[in-house]
Structure formats: structure tokens, C-alpha cells
Design an enzyme around this catalytic site. Structure first.
Site, PDB file in Angstrom:
ATOM      1  N   ARG A 287       4.101  -4.028 -13.696  1.00 14.63           N
ATOM      2  CA  ARG A 287       4.395  -2.979 -12.715  1.00 14.63           C
ATOM      3  C   ARG A 287       3.149  -2.144 -12.428  1.00 14.63           C
ATOM      4  NH1 ARG A 287       6.585   2.237 -13.354  1.00 14.63           N
ATOM      5  NH2 ARG A 287       7.397   1.778 -15.435  1.00 14.63           N
TER       6      ARG A 287
ATOM      7  N   TYR B 124       6.257   2.700  14.012  1.00 14.93           N
ATOM      8  CA  TYR B 124       7.297   1.743  13.639  1.00 14.93           C
ATOM      9  C   TYR B 124       8.593   2.495  13.337  1.00 14.93           C
ATOM     10  CZ  TYR B 124       9.925  -1.262  10.478  1.00 14.93           C
ATOM     11  OH  TYR B 124      10.931  -1.955   9.852  1.00 14.93           O
TER      12      TYR B 124
ATOM     13  N   ASP C 193      -2.149   3.335  10.420  1.00 11.52           N
ATOM     14  CA  ASP C 193      -1.406   2.090  10.222  1.00 11.52           C
ATOM     15  C   ASP C 193      -2.027   1.039  11.130  1.00 11.52           C
ATOM     16  OD1 ASP C 193       0.327  -0.058  10.241  1.00 11.52           O
ATOM     17  OD2 ASP C 193       2.138   1.162  10.241  1.00 11.52           O
TER      18      ASP C 193
END
Length: 387
Positions: A54, A107, A177
Site C-alpha cells: 500500500r 471532468y 489536469d
């Protein structure tokens, strides 16, 4: 090294134990550290060894080194999805009472997260209609501004230079982005952005077979984001996905060149069709912001959008008669995809917000794949003939 060489060789070394040229896939949840003292040192950050997948995994680490090199960043982080990237960035870099700005549209999932989730953490939002609107009205207490240089799904151009200059005046961090353009075409960190992110699901992977998110930037910011993403939220990418994404990045330049060439041919064809009310394509000189992209990027991307008058009903006729274009909400695959954003990717926005952002019921988004352009044009022509 040039970009094409970096995309293949950066972050990749023969495996020290076997000599394997391809990065091995390390399927393990945990790593043995031998002694209690060694475990203590690794958890304290005094030893670079692996602890738990992780937190870090050798397959993922090799991919992150490659992506950092391609972005020109100190560090890169790969997480489970583009939305995991957005979440980690915002939770790591903002606090209750901070002001976050974004430039419409973004988005639909990002829009929904900002409005419905981030605000529950006490963050306030301001939306702006353009780079100039942001530059003229930016608030003095703005902590972060998020934008897409070519917006999803309207393909509106946001000039990164204007955003960076305005953000610097108030001390705000700039988050770009860059999913539509990829680092092959545009490197926002070189223009002054603080963090660049991607949905790695799209062009970086390119084959529609994984979900991934990418974040890259300066070390001091990346360490905060990495801690939140992996330790607090817990959204690592799996080693198999990391392997596939690394493999996809190796062919990024080849695929993007094909996407760009096909998109230009498709956009030129659509611009001549009387049943198409409007074509949105940054590569056309008439497209607002065309020059900004020409000045800062090396290509215009593989996305095209069109308006078909008659709203959802007419758009559905067109979409339902496509054969090569699959109706799907993703983009950047080698296959061509098409969708109606107002009823899919941006459906969570209110009708008022969609109207303000330009996501109309007439809009159809096309992700142009790498098939033969003549076949794509023939498919679009026969679908338009059904209107």
C-alpha cells in the site's frame, strides 16, 4: 534523452537478481525486513527498503520513476484512479476554510467531488468561466486552482500561462489536469504549474484495460500527497495495473501521433457536414484558443466534439448508428469511442451548471482512435446520414 527514448528507458533497469529486462510484477502485500531494528528504520523513513505494497511496490516504483522523467517532475505518484488522484491532491493541499477555484468545465467526476465532497470538509469553491475570468476575479484567499488546458468535454482552451500568472499574484497553487494532452504534447510544470495530474486510464495506458491516476510535481508537495493517497485514503494501484501502465507508456508517442493525425482528418471532414452544427477541435485555426495551444504544446490531441441540433434525441440517433465508434464514457483508447456527455460523464452536474459550462444536450464527444481514418470517416458519414 528525447521524450520517445525516455518513454521506453526511464525507470527501467534489468532485474538485479535475474537480469529480466522487463520490470517484474511483484505480487506481494508485504515485505520482510529481517530485524526489528530494520523495521523501525524503514517505518521512520531512515531506510529506503519496501514495507507494505500500500505504501510502495517495486513495480509501481519503476513506473513512477518513468512518469517523473516524462513530466520533468521531482517525483510522480501512481494511484488507483484519476479520481483518487484528485481526492488526494485536494485533501493534502487544502484545509477547512480554504478557497479552491476551478475553471469550467472539468471532468464531471471532478466537478461532483469538488461540489459534493470537498465542500463537506469546510472548503469553499469558486468557479470561473475562462482563464481571463479567473485572472480578473481571482480571490485573494484562493489556495488552489484546478483546470484542464483542453477542457472535458467542450475542448475549450485554457491558457496555462494566464492561470499561472494570476495564481502567483495571490499565492495559489496551480493544479493542471493534463489527461487530454499527455506529457508528450504538453508539460505544464515547465510553464509554472505546481502539480500535474492525469487519469492514467486514458492515453497513458491507451488500451482500455486498466484504471489508474497520476500525480507529479515538486517533492515537498508530492510527499504530502503521497502520504494522504497511500497511508490515509489508501488508494494504491496494484502491481499488475502498474505493469500494464508502464507497458502502455512505452508506446505513447506512437499512439499519440496516430490519434492526432486521425483527429485532424475527422475534424476536417465533420466541419464540412451540413448536419453538424458545430465542430470543436483545437487544431482548427478558427477554434478559440488555438494559438495558445500552438504556442505551448506540440500537438492538439485526439479529441473532437460536435454539436448536433435537436438535443439528446438527435444525438442518440447519431450515436446509435455508429459501428466502429463504441458508445463508452472513457477516452484515449486505441479504439474510437463516442458519448453524450450531458447524459453520462457530466450527468451529475445540475442542468444550470451544465449550461453555464457549455455541456449542452447537443454535444457529442468523440475520442478518435488509431484505426484507419478513412474507415472512421465512413462510419461517421453513414451515421450522420441517418439524421
Amino acid at each position: 534523452m528525447k521524450f520517445r527514448t525516455l518513454s521506453i528507458h526511464a525507470g527501467q533497469q534489468p532485474d538485479p537478481s535475474t537480469g529480466a529486462l522487463a520490470t517484474p510484477v511483484y505480487f506481494t502485500s508485504t515485505f520482510s525486513y529481517g530485524t526489528a531494528e530494520e523495521g523501525q528504520a524503514r517505518f521512520a523513513g531512515q531506510n529506503p527498503g519496501y514495507i507494505y505494497s500500500r505504501f510502495a511496490n517495486p513495480t509501481t516504483a519503476a513506473l513512477e520513476q518513468k512518469l517523473a522523467a516524462l513530466e520533468g517532475a521531482d517525483e510522480a505518484l501512481v494511484v488507483a484512479s484519476g479520481m483518487a488522484a484528485v481526492s488526494a491532491i485536494m485533501y493534502a493541499l487544502t484545509n477547512a476554510g480554504d478557497e479552491v477555484a476551478f475553471i469550467d468545465p472539468v471532468y464531471g467526476g471532478t466537478d461532483a467531488f469538488l461540489r459534493n465532497t470537498l465542500t463537506r470538509a469546510g472548503v469553499t469553491l469558486s468557479r470561473y468561466s475562462s482563464d481571463q475570468d479567473f485572472a480578473e476575479r481571482v480571490k485573494a484567499n484562493t489556495k488552489v486552482v484546478l483546470f484542464e488546458p483542453i477542457t472535458n468535454p467542450t475542448l475549450k482552451v485554457i491558457d496555462t500561462r494566464i492561470v499561472v500568472e494570476a495564481a502567483r499574484k495571490v499565492g495559489a497553487l496551480v493544479i493542471c489536469d493534463n489527461t487530454f494532452l499527455t506529457p508528450y504534447l504538453f508539460r505544464p510544470l515547465e510553464i509554472g504549474a505546481d502539480i500535474v495530474m492525469h487519469s492514467g486510464t486514458k492515453y497513458l495506458s491507451g488500451h482500455g484495460d486498466i484504471i489508474a491516476g497520476i500525480v507529479a510535481g515538486r517533492s515537498e508537495l508530492m510527499q504530502k500527497i503521497r502520504t494522504v493517497a497511500l497511508k490515509h485514503i489508501g488508494s494504491p494501484i496494484g502491481p499488475q495495473e502498474a505493469y500494464l501502465l508502464q507497458r502502455g507508456v512505452k508506446t505513447l508517442t506512437l499512439r499519440m501521433d496516430a490519434h492526432i493525425d486521425n483527429a485532424r482528418k475527422v475534424a476536417d471532414f465533420l466541419a464540412a457536414q451540413p448536419k453538424v452544427a458545430k465542430v470543436y477541435y483545437p487544431g482548427h485555426a478558427s477554434h478559440p484558443g488555438h494559438q495558445a495551444i500552438a504556442d505551448t504544446a506540440t500537438g492538439f490531441g485526439g479529441m473532437v466534439a460536435i454539436d448536433i441540433e435537436g438535443g439528446f434525441a438527435k444525438a442518440a440517433v447519431f450515436l446509435n448508428n455508429l459501428h466502429l465508434f463504441a458508445q463508452a464514457v472513457s477516452l484515449g483508447d486505441v479504439e474510437s469511442l463516442a458519448c453524450h456527455p450531458a447524459s453520462t460523464t457530466h450527468a451529475a452536474m445540475t442542468a444550470e451548471d451544465r449550461q453555464r459550462a457549455g455541456v449542452s444536450d447537443n454535444l457529442v464527444r468523440l475520442s478518435i482512435g488509431v484505426e484507419d481514418a478513412d474507415d472512421l470517416i465512413a462510419d461517421l458519414a453513414q451515421a450522420l446520414a441517418k439524421l
